[in-house]
Write a protein that holds these residues in place. Structure first.
Motif, PDB file in Angstrom:
ATOM      1  N   UNK A  63       0.871  -1.123  -0.042  1.00  0.00           N
ATOM      2  CA  UNK A  63      -0.061   0.034   0.014  1.00  0.00           C
ATOM      3  C   UNK A  63       0.786   1.382  -0.048  1.00  0.00           C
ATOM      4  N   UNK A  64       2.024   1.170   0.728  1.00  0.00           N
ATOM      5  CA  UNK A  64       2.855   2.351   0.736  1.00  0.00           C
ATOM      6  C   UNK A  64       3.381   2.594  -0.734  1.00  0.00           C
ATOM      7  N   UNK A  65       3.724   1.710  -1.338  1.00  0.00           N
ATOM      8  CA  UNK A  65       4.402   1.547  -2.931  1.00  0.00           C
ATOM      9  C   UNK A  65       3.419   2.206  -3.807  1.00  0.00           C
ATOM     10  N   UNK A  66       2.170   1.820  -3.491  1.00  0.00           N
ATOM     11  CA  UNK A  66       0.957   2.351  -4.457  1.00  0.00           C
ATOM     12  C   UNK A  66       0.809   3.837  -4.102  1.00  0.00           C
ATOM     13  N   UNK A  67       0.746   4.184  -2.600  1.00  0.00           N
ATOM     14  CA  UNK A  67       0.493   5.559  -2.456  1.00  0.00           C
ATOM     15  C   UNK A  67       1.781   6.534  -3.036  1.00  0.00           C
ATOM     16  N   UNK A  68       2.850   5.965  -2.943  1.00  0.00           N
ATOM     17  CA  UNK A  68       4.313   6.799  -3.426  1.00  0.00           C
ATOM     18  C   UNK A  68       3.852   6.880  -5.026  1.00  0.00           C
ATOM     19  N   UNK A  69       3.641   5.750  -5.650  1.00  0.00           N
ATOM     20  CA  UNK A  69       3.403   5.783  -7.159  1.00  0.00           C
ATOM     21  C   UNK A  69       2.178   6.988  -7.581  1.00  0.00           C
ATOM     22  N   UNK A  70       1.309   6.853  -6.752  1.00  0.00           N
ATOM     23  CA  UNK A  70       0.203   7.881  -7.051  1.00  0.00           C
ATOM     24  C   UNK A  70       0.772   9.372  -6.851  1.00  0.00           C
ATOM     25  N   UNK A  72       3.769  10.354  -7.114  1.00  0.00           N
ATOM     26  CA  UNK A  72       4.624  11.015  -8.160  1.00  0.00           C
ATOM     27  C   UNK A  72       3.642  11.151  -9.339  1.00  0.00           C
ATOM     28  N   UNK A  73       2.856  10.255  -9.925  1.00  0.00           N
ATOM     29  CA  UNK A  73       2.192  10.610 -11.062  1.00  0.00           C
ATOM     30  C   UNK A  73       1.135  11.719 -11.049  1.00  0.00           C
ATOM     31  N   UNK A 143     -14.590  13.071 -10.459  1.00  0.00           N
ATOM     32  CA  UNK A 143     -13.282  13.981  -9.849  1.00  0.00           C
ATOM     33  C   UNK A 143     -12.397  14.293 -10.744  1.00  0.00           C
ATOM     34  N   UNK A 144     -12.164  13.529 -12.015  1.00  0.00           N
ATOM     35  CA  UNK A 144     -11.387  13.970 -13.288  1.00  0.00           C
ATOM     36  C   UNK A 144     -12.162  14.708 -13.816  1.00  0.00           C
ATOM     37  N   UNK A 151      -5.078  15.811  -9.742  1.00  0.00           N
ATOM     38  CA  UNK A 151      -5.610  15.906  -8.367  1.00  0.00           C
ATOM     39  C   UNK A 151      -6.547  14.695  -7.896  1.00  0.00           C
ATOM     40  N   UNK A 152      -7.053  13.760  -8.856  1.00  0.00           N
ATOM     41  CA  UNK A 152      -7.597  12.646  -8.758  1.00  0.00           C
ATOM     42  C   UNK A 152      -6.717  11.691  -8.292  1.00  0.00           C
ATOM     43  N   UNK A 153      -5.417  11.602  -8.723  1.00  0.00           N
ATOM     44  CA  UNK A 153      -4.136  10.735  -8.392  1.00  0.00           C
ATOM     45  C   UNK A 153      -3.914  11.010  -6.761  1.00  0.00           C
ATOM     46  N   UNK A 154      -4.019  12.390  -6.479  1.00  0.00           N
ATOM     47  CA  UNK A 154      -3.574  12.889  -5.167  1.00  0.00           C
ATOM     48  C   UNK A 154      -4.550  12.145  -4.361  1.00  0.00           C
ATOM     49  N   UNK A 155      -5.995  12.116  -4.527  1.00  0.00           N
ATOM     50  CA  UNK A 155      -7.001  11.578  -4.007  1.00  0.00           C
ATOM     51  C   UNK A 155      -6.869   9.991  -3.848  1.00  0.00           C
TER      52      UNK A 155
END
Length: 363
Positions: A63-70, A72-73, A143-144, A151-155
């Motif tokens: 979950x931390x890896x996914x959060x970091x990827x979101x 960065x994107x 959201x998009x 911002x959707x990726x930040x969500x």
């Protein structure tokens, strides 16, 4: 709820972003392959890791890896530095993460609840997935439209971080130590256990068969809406919603019958009913009837597949849980393969024959 919501939203955001950057359906398909290929290739290894390592720690790391990827994107998009290769790389990384996330997630459940509550817990988990199937894509799309894709990726980032915080607070029961041996030996142990145990061989075989042949109707649903029922994109949306609502009812029915006897019979009868309903859906030329059948298909498929998941979770020895449930989860990643085969049949013989044939084989 929060982590699966992020996963569902990621699929919509990624597809939209690829189309915005490339305007190419081919590249859109390649982005899906970038995700699916590592998931399929690494799932067996992910199941071994789930049996050898701390499953809670795996969930926190994934979950931390996914959060970091979101994060960065989202940052690349907001500052307009995003390129197509960034999205493809993120899809590949997400596929790798999912290969470790799914086996550990399914194997953790018996460590969190008493054995007698596993049937209800499996149904609750299924309810979460189906609720997200209903609302996740809609939230992402809205959201998009309202705030933009960055911002959707930040969500998605905040949803994944909240999941990490919740995992940090969970304390799990101890598990038995894994047997000694190398990774390949552990993979072989999992496969041999399934091959030699009729219960697991039969039910996991049913899930694989259903994913490849039965569930292809979901991929061909736009064809039915446009070319068979002649209801366009609006009708397609209603068909999807009817199936999602039926699936939610299906997992709630499993919860209702969670402590009843005869689960093997429930699973097999549910599979036969699903196949027969699929044949009826393929033959239907009436939109109202097809809506009812789509809802009924959702009920039948989720009822028997969630029942099978319950049987496996209750019956599995803990030291093999990650590997066996990883192979069980792999069946879902093969659904696009079934869609490809059904699409080829539909191209030359029509969608009704492709879907009806899958229903006949399933039944």
């Amino acid at each position: 709820l929060s982590s699966v919501l992020a996963q569902n939203m990621e699929g919509v955001a990624q597809s939209w972003l690829v189309l915005e950057l490339s305007n190419s359906p081919l590249l859109l398909g390649l982005s899906g392959l970038s995700f699916a290929a590592p998931t399929i290739a690494l799932t067996l290894f992910g199941g071994v890791v789930a049996d050898r390592a701390d499953r809670r720690r795996i969930m926190i790391l994934s979950q931390s890896s996914s959060a970091l990827m979101f994060f960065l994107l989202a940052t690349l998009i907001v500052f307009q530095w995003i390129a197509l290769w960034h999205v493809m790389l993120a899809a590949f990384i997400s596929g790798c993460v999912r290969a470790f996330d799914r086996p550990s997630r399914m194997a953790l459940l018996p460590q969190m609840v008493p054995k007698e509550d596993i049937p209800n817990a499996v149904a609750v988990g299924g309810t979460i997935w189906q609720l997200n199937r209903l609302v996740g894509p809609a939230i992402a799309g809205m959201l998009i439209y309202l705030i933009g894709i960055g911002p959707t990726y930040y969500f998605c980032f905040f949803a994944s971080i909240s999941a990490v915080c919740l995992w940090l607070g969970i304390r799990l029961a101890a598990t038995s130590a894994p047997s000694s041996g190398g990774v390949l030996q552990h993979m072989a142990e999992g496969l041999n256990f399934i091959r030699k145990n009729p219960l697991f061989f039969t039910f996991i075989g049913m899930i694989f068969f259903n994913s490849v042949f039965g569930m292809s109707y979901l991929i061909l649903m736009p064809v039915f809406a446009r070319s068979v029922l002649h209801v366009g994109s609006q009708g397609f949306g209603f068909l999807q919603s009817a199936g999602g609502a039926g699936a939610l009812i299906g997992v709630l029915l499993v919860a209702w019958f969670s402590h009843s006897n005869g689960k093997n019979l429930q699973a097999i009868v549910g599979a036969i009913v699903f196949g027969v309903l699929l044949i009826a859906f393929a033959l239907s030329k009436s939109f109202p009837l097809s809506l009812v059948l789509a809802a009924a298909l959702g009920i039948a498929s989720q009822f028997y597949m969630t029942t099978i998941s319950t049987i496996l979770q209750v019956s599995l020895p803990d030291q093999l849980r990650g590997r066996v449930m990883g192979i069980y989860g792999l069946a879902w990643e093969l659904m696009p393969l079934g869609g490809l085969m059904a699409g080829a049949v539909a191209e030359y013989a029509g969608a009704p024959l492709a879907v009806g044939g899958g229903g006949f084989m399933g039944a």
